[in-house]
Every structure is written in structure tokens, then in C-alpha cells.
Design an enzyme around this catalytic site. Structure first.
Site, PDB file in Angstrom:
ATOM      1  N   SER A 231     -38.945  -2.758  21.818  1.00  0.00           N
ATOM      2  CA  SER A 231     -40.262  -2.987  21.443  1.00  0.00           C
ATOM      3  C   SER A 231     -41.293  -1.977  22.502  1.00  0.00           C
ATOM      4  O   SER A 231     -40.714  -1.668  23.392  1.00  0.00           O
ATOM      5  CB  SER A 231     -40.770  -4.424  21.629  1.00  0.00           C
ATOM      6  OG  SER A 231     -42.101  -4.271  21.562  1.00  0.00           O
ATOM      7  N   GLY A 232     -42.392  -1.684  21.695  1.00  0.00           N
ATOM      8  CA  GLY A 232     -43.284  -0.666  22.446  1.00  0.00           C
ATOM      9  C   GLY A 232     -43.800   0.300  21.773  1.00  0.00           C
ATOM     10  O   GLY A 232     -44.614   1.141  22.046  1.00  0.00           O
TER      11      GLY A 232
ATOM     12  N   LYS B 281     -36.011 -10.648  19.521  1.00  0.00           N
ATOM     13  CA  LYS B 281     -36.799  -9.452  19.193  1.00  0.00           C
ATOM     14  C   LYS B 281     -37.567  -9.818  17.786  1.00  0.00           C
ATOM     15  O   LYS B 281     -38.972  -9.677  17.761  1.00  0.00           O
ATOM     16  CB  LYS B 281     -36.064  -8.091  18.773  1.00  0.00           C
ATOM     17  CG  LYS B 281     -37.216  -6.928  18.191  1.00  0.00           C
ATOM     18  CD  LYS B 281     -38.126  -6.570  19.042  1.00  0.00           C
ATOM     19  CE  LYS B 281     -38.971  -5.208  18.876  1.00  0.00           C
ATOM     20  NZ  LYS B 281     -39.428  -5.220  17.793  1.00  0.00           N
TER      21      LYS B 281
ATOM     22  N   MET C 180     -39.486   6.730  16.449  1.00  0.00           N
ATOM     23  CA  MET C 180     -38.638   5.849  17.425  1.00  0.00           C
ATOM     24  C   MET C 180     -37.512   6.373  17.969  1.00  0.00           C
ATOM     25  O   MET C 180     -37.440   6.574  19.294  1.00  0.00           O
ATOM     26  CB  MET C 180     -38.309   4.496  16.883  1.00  0.00           C
ATOM     27  CG  MET C 180     -39.693   3.614  16.806  1.00  0.00           C
ATOM     28  SD  MET C 180     -40.651   3.117  18.193  1.00  0.00           S
ATOM     29  CE  MET C 180     -39.540   1.711  18.878  1.00  0.00           C
TER      30      MET C 180
ATOM     31  N   HIS D 261     -40.241 -12.399  19.186  1.00  0.00           N
ATOM     32  CA  HIS D 261     -41.284 -11.446  19.897  1.00  0.00           C
ATOM     33  C   HIS D 261     -42.195 -11.007  18.985  1.00  0.00           C
ATOM     34  O   HIS D 261     -43.484 -10.908  18.936  1.00  0.00           O
ATOM     35  CB  HIS D 261     -40.425 -10.413  20.541  1.00  0.00           C
ATOM     36  CG  HIS D 261     -41.490  -9.072  20.973  1.00  0.00           C
ATOM     37  ND1 HIS D 261     -42.007  -8.240  20.273  1.00  0.00           N
ATOM     38  CD2 HIS D 261     -41.862  -8.648  22.057  1.00  0.00           C
ATOM     39  CE1 HIS D 261     -42.743  -7.318  20.616  1.00  0.00           C
ATOM     40  NE2 HIS D 261     -42.773  -7.538  21.952  1.00  0.00           N
ATOM     41  N   ASN D 262     -41.776 -10.283  17.903  1.00  0.00           N
ATOM     42  CA  ASN D 262     -42.559 -10.002  16.604  1.00  0.00           C
ATOM     43  C   ASN D 262     -43.333 -11.080  16.018  1.00  0.00           C
ATOM     44  O   ASN D 262     -44.558 -11.045  15.747  1.00  0.00           O
ATOM     45  CB  ASN D 262     -41.806  -9.252  15.548  1.00  0.00           C
ATOM     46  CG  ASN D 262     -41.479  -7.899  16.261  1.00  0.00           C
ATOM     47  OD1 ASN D 262     -41.251  -7.686  17.193  1.00  0.00           O
ATOM     48  ND2 ASN D 262     -40.987  -7.019  15.228  1.00  0.00           N
TER      49      ASN D 262
ATOM     50  N   GLY E 280     -30.491   8.918  13.954  1.00  0.00           N
ATOM     51  CA  GLY E 280     -31.748   8.513  13.324  1.00  0.00           C
ATOM     52  C   GLY E 280     -32.970   8.881  14.139  1.00  0.00           C
ATOM     53  O   GLY E 280     -33.354   8.246  15.061  1.00  0.00           O
TER      54      GLY E 280
ATOM     55  N   GLU F  43     -46.004 -11.937  18.462  1.00  0.00           N
ATOM     56  CA  GLU F  43     -47.029 -10.543  18.127  1.00  0.00           C
ATOM     57  C   GLU F  43     -48.128 -10.695  16.939  1.00  0.00           C
ATOM     58  O   GLU F  43     -49.269 -10.496  16.933  1.00  0.00           O
ATOM     59  CB  GLU F  43     -46.133  -9.480  18.091  1.00  0.00           C
ATOM     60  CG  GLU F  43     -47.027  -8.065  17.842  1.00  0.00           C
ATOM     61  CD  GLU F  43     -45.913  -6.881  17.587  1.00  0.00           C
ATOM     62  OE1 GLU F  43     -46.082  -6.304  16.524  1.00  0.00           O
ATOM     63  OE2 GLU F  43     -44.903  -6.802  18.358  1.00  0.00           O
TER      64      GLU F  43
END
Length: 486
Positions: free
Chosen positions: A133-134, A188, A16, A191-192, A12, A195
Site C-alpha cells: 500500500s501507498g 490488505k 507500481m 485496509h482498502n 511486471g 480506506e
């Protein structure tokens, strides 16, 4: 083509995937890469050569890709969540052997990860769902990694993850084994959600400063740059300061003013709010940020509504107020910080509630630590959150940690001033307002919920408890009220 087997594979190669593969290769781990569209493979190999002859090897077919990796094979997949993940697993697993491991690095719904872990276990394969993430920058130079699932699988790849993750002086690599099942994806996702809250609060701070305080982009750039030296030091404040300084390359003025006010989204914020509702955890700051994105999407309707209300005498700003800019900037900074505490408190409570429900045993302080670098919500403030959980791992809410409680109290009058100023000016600050309401509700010993319970018992015989004696009670409110009216 690698002469000897590579250490790891990655399938993939969108932005990313490419960047993470290059990061892994740069850290000295030979990596095989594969993508269904073969041009992406060639593009990645070319980048690897250009960026320092990195040990990255491209494959155009799934079989030779899988067979090029040393056993037990570890393959990271970075494709769109949902059906494409199942399809990729199906393609690759047919060439994999017992003990090999698949890691999904996408933003996947945690229950899908749990389903896949069971499915591939029947083939003798191990599985991890790993939040990454990042953004593209983080993926290339050091992201925050949140792997959850098979501990054995984590151990197979720990040496790579520890080097590839963002490195923070004094607190180490931004990766830890999160826990069993879909815990990595769940963490995650929250976390979003945090965000979303963070970005909304920053946008509101901008709106108040620009619309009420009449700050120019240059002044906004200065204010945010200054904020980024203190308690608000964070990735999002830093990039916001940068945005205000960038001139338009296609016309006069600043680029930020030309960007259409419609926010996109991928779905993790929505999942966070849905999970909060499922678990009966209040997350009003995160929910208001989601609502704000929905409303921003109604651009055409808002243009029409502005016309309707203008003709009724309501302009964009209700009352032009003369404000002391320096004081306003300071007040907004304090309001933003206090609101942010509430947003993180809501996210942490949500993680804790899910961890309790699923028996994941998640360590909240450790999550704050791995979010300190690499990820989008990285901030100096996370140090404080880690310390709060170090002081008390069972802390009911970040707001009652003695340090945070003191900070909120010190900032509350500025916070209230900003919200009042915004309301009186007709500027919506749903994030700051709902954070303040959350604080004001949580700190009160007694709420008007007694009336709601009385109403529920009146119309639905739902019963109620009493404050002065134990037990469950029901009153024939209707009959008593009817008699008193006779």
C-alpha cells in the site's frame, strides 16, 4: 546485464512495479526486472540510470531473467490480479528450482493466494501473497508491506523488506510477517475497505462544509490544513487539503470543481463488504461507502432525477440554513473523527473474525503499527489504535477501549448536530450516519431485535430465546391472535 547474480527479481513493470523495483535497487539490492512488453523493461532501466545509476538490470526473456537471480531465487510479481498472475507463475516457474520463492505483490483475492501456495509447493517452490500500500509514491519511497504465506519465504526476503518499507521513527519499518496462507492479502483487502470508508467520510465532511456552510475552496483548504495538524493528521486529510488549493490549468477556477462526480473502483471494497456479510460482522460505514460509489456511477440517472424533483419543488439543498462557519468546521471535524473510529473498529473486527476462522493468529496492534507509514490510511490516529490493542489484545471493539470511548462521548453532540444538519438540508451523509447508527446500536443494552425474533417465530416457527429463562421456545402466535379476535 549483471556480471554477478542479482539479489532479487521483479516481473511486471507497470507504475507500481517500476517504482518498487527502483526502491529496492536504491536500497542497495541489485535487482533483475522483466516485463512481457519489452519497452517497459527498457523504460525502467533508463529510469534507474537517470535516478542515480541504480543496480537494476533488464531482461527481455523470462529464462535469462530467472537465471540472473542468485539462489534461492526470490521473484516479486506485480501484474493484474486473477488469470495474469497464474500465467506469469506458469511462465517463470518453468525456469525456477526447488527452494525458490514467488511473491505476488498485487491486490489478489486471498483464496487465490492459498490455491497458488499449494500449487507451487508441488514444484518445491515457496509462495507469499504480499499486500503493498501507498500508491506509486509509496512504492518508490517506502510502502506499507503486508506479506502472508510461507514463513520460510518471508525469512529469505526479510532483509530487503525491512529496508524497502516506509520507516516510522519510534515504531520501525512498516512491514511484519502477517501470518499463514492468504492473510497478507486479506489484511490488505480490509485496509482498502477502511480506506473506502475514510474517503467517503472525508467527502461527506466536504459536502456539508461546502453545500451547507458555503465554504469556498480557499476556506476548505485552510480548514483541512488546520485539521492535518491535530488528531486528524493523516495522508488522506493532507492530500485533500492540497486538492482544494489547486487551480485549473485548462480554464478558470479550481480543478476539484471540474472533476466529474463518478467514483471508480477496483473491487477490494466490494470484497471487504462481502466478507463482512459472510462472517456476520457489521461493517455499515464501509458498506455505505461502497453504496455511495455505486450511486455516484449513476450520473445520467441522477441528472434526470434532479430535474424530476426540481419540477416537484425539491431543490438541491432543501433548506438554506445560516450557520456559524467556525462552529460548523469544529463540529464537522469532531463528527469526522468519531465516524472514523467506527470505520476502523469495523475493519479490525472483520480481520479478527477471519483470523479466528482460519487460525491465523493475527496481531491487530501490529497491523495498526505497520499502517502508520507508507500506506494510504496512514494516520497519527493509528498510534492510538496500537496502544488500545497493547492495553488489551482481546479488546472486543475499539469503541469500548477507555480512551476511544471517552473521545466518542466528548464528540457525540457535535456528531449528532452535523448529521441532523445534513438531514434537514437534504445532504446525504451515509458514512457519518451509519457510523453514528453503529455506535448507537452497539452501546445499547437492549435492542428491538426481540420484535424481529417474535415475527420470525410467528411466520416461520424459528423459535426464540427468553431474557428471563434459558432454553428455546416456540409460541402458536397465529392461533392465539386468531382466538383473541373472535
Amino acid at each position: 546485464m549483471a556480471a554477478t547474480p542479482t539479489r532479487i527479481g521483479l516481473a511486471g513493470l507497470a507504475v507500481m512495479g517500476q517504482n518498487l523495483a527502483l526502491n529496492i535497487a536504491e536500497k542497495g539490492f541489485p535487482i533483475s526486472v522483466y516485463n512481457r512488453t519489452t519497452s517497459k523493461v527498457d523504460e525502467t532501466v533508463e529510469r534507474a540510470n537517470k535516478e542515480g545509476n541504480l543496480p537494476l538490470y533488464g531482461f527481455h526473456d523470462p529464462e535469462s531473467f530467472v537465471l540472473s537471480i542468485q539462489k534461492p531465487r526470490v521473484i516479486i510479481i506485480l501484474v493484474k490480479a486473477g488469470a495474469p498472475v497464474d500465467q506469469t507463475i506458469k511462465t517463470l516457474s518453468s525456469y525456477m528450482e526447488k527452494g525458490d520463492c514467488i511473491i505476488d505483490g498485487g491486490n489478489e483475492w486471498y483464496e487465490n493466494t492459498e490455491r497458488r501456495e499449494k500449487e507451487v509447493a508441488e514444484l518445491g517452490l515457496l509462495y507469499l501473497g504480499m499486500g503493498v500500500s501507498g500508491g506509486e509514491e509509496g512504492a518508490r519511497n517506502g510502502p506499507s508491506l503486508m506479506p502472508g504465506g510461507s514463513f520460510e519465504a518471508y525469512k529469505n526476503i526479510e532483509d530487503i523488506l525491512l529496508k524497502v518499507a516506509a520507516q516510522v521513527p519510534d515504531s520501525g519499518p512498516c512491514v511484519t510477517y502477517i501470518g499463514k496462507g492468504g492473510s497478507g492479502n486479506f489484511v490488505k483487502m480490509v485496509h482498502n475497505g477502511i480506506e473506502y470508508g475514510d474517503m467517503q467520510l472525508i467527502a461527506e465532511a466536504y459536502d456539508v462544509l461546502k453545500s451547507v456552510g458555503k465554504l469556498s475552496n480557499d476556506e476548505l483548504h485552510q480548514a483541512f490544513s488546520e485539521w492535518n495538524k491535530g488528531e486528524l493528521l493523516s495522508f488522506l486529510i493532507e492530500i485533500t487539503a492540497d486538492i482544494f488549493g489547486i487551480k485549473d490549468d485548462k480554464a478558470d477556477g479550481y480543478l476539484v470543481d471540474k472533476v466529474l462526480d463518478k467514483t471508480g473502483m477496483k473491487g477490494t471494497g466490494k470484497w471487504t463488504v462481502q466478507q463482512a456479510a459472510e462472517l456476520s460482522v457489521a461493517a455499515p460505514t464501509i458498506a455505505s461507502s461502497l453504496d455511495s460509489r455505486f450511486l455516484s456511477g449513476l450520473k445520467d440517472e441522477r441528472v434526470q432525477a434532479a430535474k424530476v424533483f426540481k419540477s416537484c419543488g425539491v431543490s438541491d439543498i432543501l433548506v438554506e440554513q445560516s450557520v456559524d462557519k467556525k462552529q460548523l468546521i469544529d463540529d464537522v471535524r469532531k463528527a469526522l473523527y468519531a465516524s472514523k473510529i467506527c470505520s476502523y473498529a469495523q475493519g479490525m473486527n472483520l480481520i479478527r473474525a477471519k483470523s479466528a476462522e482460519k487460525g491465523w493468529g493475527l496481531k491487530l496492534g501490529e497491523l495498526a503499527r505497520i499502517w502508520k507509514g507508507g500506506c494510504i490510511i496512514r494516520a497519527i490516529f493509528l498510534d492510538r489504535i496500537k496502544q488500545a490493542y497493547d492495553r488489551n489484545a482481546d479488546l472486543a471493539n475499539l469503541l469500548v477501549d477507555e480512551e476511544f470511548a471517552k473521545e466518542v462521548v466528548e464528540r457525540q453532540s457535535a456528531w449528532r448536530r452535523v448529521v441532523c444538519l445534513a438531514i434537514n438540508s437534504g445532504i446525504s451523509t451515509p458514512g457519518m450516519s451509519s457510523s453514528l447508527a453503529y455506535f448507537d446500536t452497539y452501546r445499547r443494552e437492549r435492542l428491538p431485535a426481540n420484535l424481529v425474533q417474535a415475527q420470525r417465530d410467528y411466520f416461520g416457527a424459528h423459535t426464540y430465546e427468553r431474557a428471563d429463562m434459558s432454553g428455546s421456545f416456540h409460541t402458536e402466535w397465529f392461533k392465539i391472535a386468531k382466538q383473541s379476535k373472535i
